[in-house]
Design a protein around this motif. Structure first.
Motif, PDB file in Angstrom:
ATOM      1  N   LEU A 152      95.684  19.698   9.116  1.00 43.51           N
ATOM      2  CA  LEU A 152      95.578  18.686  10.286  1.00 43.51           C
ATOM      3  C   LEU A 152      94.408  18.759  11.132  1.00 43.51           C
ATOM      4  O   LEU A 152      94.229  17.624  11.579  1.00 43.51           O
ATOM      5  CB  LEU A 152      97.004  18.919  11.012  1.00 43.51           C
ATOM      6  CG  LEU A 152      97.348  18.006  11.973  1.00 43.51           C
ATOM      7  CD1 LEU A 152      97.791  16.652  11.289  1.00 43.51           C
ATOM      8  CD2 LEU A 152      98.715  18.728  12.666  1.00 43.51           C
ATOM      9  N   GLU A 153      93.963  19.894  11.426  1.00 40.81           N
ATOM     10  CA  GLU A 153      92.839  20.117  12.321  1.00 40.81           C
ATOM     11  C   GLU A 153      91.668  19.162  11.581  1.00 40.81           C
ATOM     12  O   GLU A 153      90.903  18.499  12.570  1.00 40.81           O
ATOM     13  CB  GLU A 153      92.509  21.445  12.442  1.00 40.81           C
ATOM     14  CG  GLU A 153      91.111  21.573  13.614  1.00 40.81           C
ATOM     15  CD  GLU A 153      90.929  23.120  13.514  1.00 40.81           C
ATOM     16  OE1 GLU A 153      89.931  23.671  13.998  1.00 40.81           O
ATOM     17  OE2 GLU A 153      91.730  24.029  13.339  1.00 40.81           O
ATOM     18  N   SER A 158      88.435  14.075  11.619  1.00 40.30           N
ATOM     19  CA  SER A 158      87.812  12.988  10.976  1.00 40.30           C
ATOM     20  C   SER A 158      88.290  11.559  11.595  1.00 40.30           C
ATOM     21  O   SER A 158      87.735  10.726  11.624  1.00 40.30           O
ATOM     22  CB  SER A 158      88.019  13.035   9.475  1.00 40.30           C
ATOM     23  OG  SER A 158      89.536  13.027   9.411  1.00 40.30           O
ATOM     24  N   TRP A 159      89.401  11.603  12.165  1.00 42.77           N
ATOM     25  CA  TRP A 159      90.053  10.362  12.857  1.00 42.77           C
ATOM     26  C   TRP A 159      89.297  10.364  14.047  1.00 42.77           C
ATOM     27  O   TRP A 159      88.918   9.058  14.136  1.00 42.77           O
ATOM     28  CB  TRP A 159      91.580  10.762  12.970  1.00 42.77           C
ATOM     29  CG  TRP A 159      92.125   9.509  13.565  1.00 42.77           C
ATOM     30  CD1 TRP A 159      92.690   8.435  13.120  1.00 42.77           C
ATOM     31  CD2 TRP A 159      92.182   9.309  15.234  1.00 42.77           C
ATOM     32  NE1 TRP A 159      93.056   7.585  14.197  1.00 42.77           N
ATOM     33  CE2 TRP A 159      93.053   8.102  15.380  1.00 42.77           C
ATOM     34  CE3 TRP A 159      92.093  10.088  16.425  1.00 42.77           C
ATOM     35  CZ2 TRP A 159      93.356   7.658  16.593  1.00 42.77           C
ATOM     36  CZ3 TRP A 159      92.517   9.748  17.404  1.00 42.77           C
ATOM     37  CH2 TRP A 159      93.086   8.658  17.530  1.00 42.77           C
ATOM     38  N   ILE A 160      88.916  11.222  14.670  1.00 42.42           N
ATOM     39  CA  ILE A 160      88.212  10.963  16.209  1.00 42.42           C
ATOM     40  C   ILE A 160      86.820  10.511  15.761  1.00 42.42           C
ATOM     41  O   ILE A 160      86.405   9.731  16.599  1.00 42.42           O
ATOM     42  CB  ILE A 160      88.103  12.250  16.842  1.00 42.42           C
ATOM     43  CG1 ILE A 160      89.625  12.707  17.409  1.00 42.42           C
ATOM     44  CG2 ILE A 160      87.227  12.374  17.990  1.00 42.42           C
ATOM     45  CD1 ILE A 160      89.841  14.221  18.056  1.00 42.42           C
ATOM     46  N   THR A 164      85.475   3.328  12.762  1.00 41.85           N
ATOM     47  CA  THR A 164      86.243   2.306  12.049  1.00 41.85           C
ATOM     48  C   THR A 164      87.425   2.034  12.095  1.00 41.85           C
ATOM     49  O   THR A 164      88.348   1.091  11.655  1.00 41.85           O
ATOM     50  CB  THR A 164      85.622   2.143  10.620  1.00 41.85           C
ATOM     51  OG1 THR A 164      86.191   3.170   9.968  1.00 41.85           O
ATOM     52  CG2 THR A 164      83.996   2.120  10.544  1.00 41.85           C
ATOM     53  N   ILE A 165      88.336   3.377  12.247  1.00 38.61           N
ATOM     54  CA  ILE A 165      89.803   3.289  12.381  1.00 38.61           C
ATOM     55  C   ILE A 165      90.250   2.839  13.445  1.00 38.61           C
ATOM     56  O   ILE A 165      89.951   3.026  14.771  1.00 38.61           O
ATOM     57  CB  ILE A 165      90.283   4.801  12.132  1.00 38.61           C
ATOM     58  CG1 ILE A 165      89.596   5.473  11.013  1.00 38.61           C
ATOM     59  CG2 ILE A 165      91.384   5.042  12.424  1.00 38.61           C
ATOM     60  CD1 ILE A 165      90.171   6.769  10.715  1.00 38.61           C
TER      61      ILE A 165
END
Length: 173
Positions: A152-153, A158-160, A164-165
């Motif tokens: 999860l970390e 990677s989300w931060i 483009t997300i």
């Protein structure tokens, strides 16, 4: 932000710390950017003259020496107890050494002033200490993302970092 907006923002942050502020007031011979007043320990009165510098680069030692010389009579005549210099981009290493040698001269960057109002350092340190003290660090089970089985970390990092997300993230559990 303009230099005037910078001053106003500095004074608002000082008000959040319980200071009474008089902007652009004449104290003795000097028109100061601000005069900050607050009751100290054991009934003492803290009286700071506030100098705000919204410059693109760090202040140099010669600029700081001039500021101190200009405010020194106010300290000597007890019209102020301290000088507070707030800058947008800090001061040079020689300037830091100079300020640190003068007991009644304080210097903060704007970011440091914000952090002094909203500072979670001691809280975070306490939570981390409890985590270790209660041996929770030995009982910790790493969490994984249900979507792609990444830690999860790592998934959150990677989300931060991915510009483009556009969808939000929710963490349950």
């Amino acid at each position: 932000m303009t230099p005037k907006e910078f001053e106003i923002s500095v004074f608002e942050l000082l008000k959040l710390q319980g200071w009474t502020i008089q902007p652009e007031v004449l104290i003795g011979h000097k028109k100061v950017d601000g005069f900050a007043n607050k009751r100290g320990e054991f009934g003492s009165q803290l009286k700071y003259v506030v100098e705000c510098k919204y410059y693109n680069s760090p202040l140099q030692k010669d600029q700081i020496v001039k500021i101190y010389a200009d405010y020194l009579p106010l300290l000597e005549n007890k019209q102020a107890t301290n000088i507070l210099l707030v800058t947008e981009n800090g001061i040079s290493p020689a300037g830091i050494t100079y300020v640190n040698e003068i007991e009644k001269f304080k210097q903060l960057t704007y970011k440091e002033l914000i952090n002094s109002v909203i500072n979670f350092d001691s809280y975070i340190e306490g939570v981390c200490g409890l985590f270790t003290q209660n041996n929770l660090n030995k009982s910790y089970i790493p969490q994984y993302s249900a979507e792609n089985e990444l830690l999860l970390e790592n998934y959150i990092e990677s989300w931060i970092s991915d510009d483009t997300i556009e969808r939000p993230i929710a963490i349950l559990g």
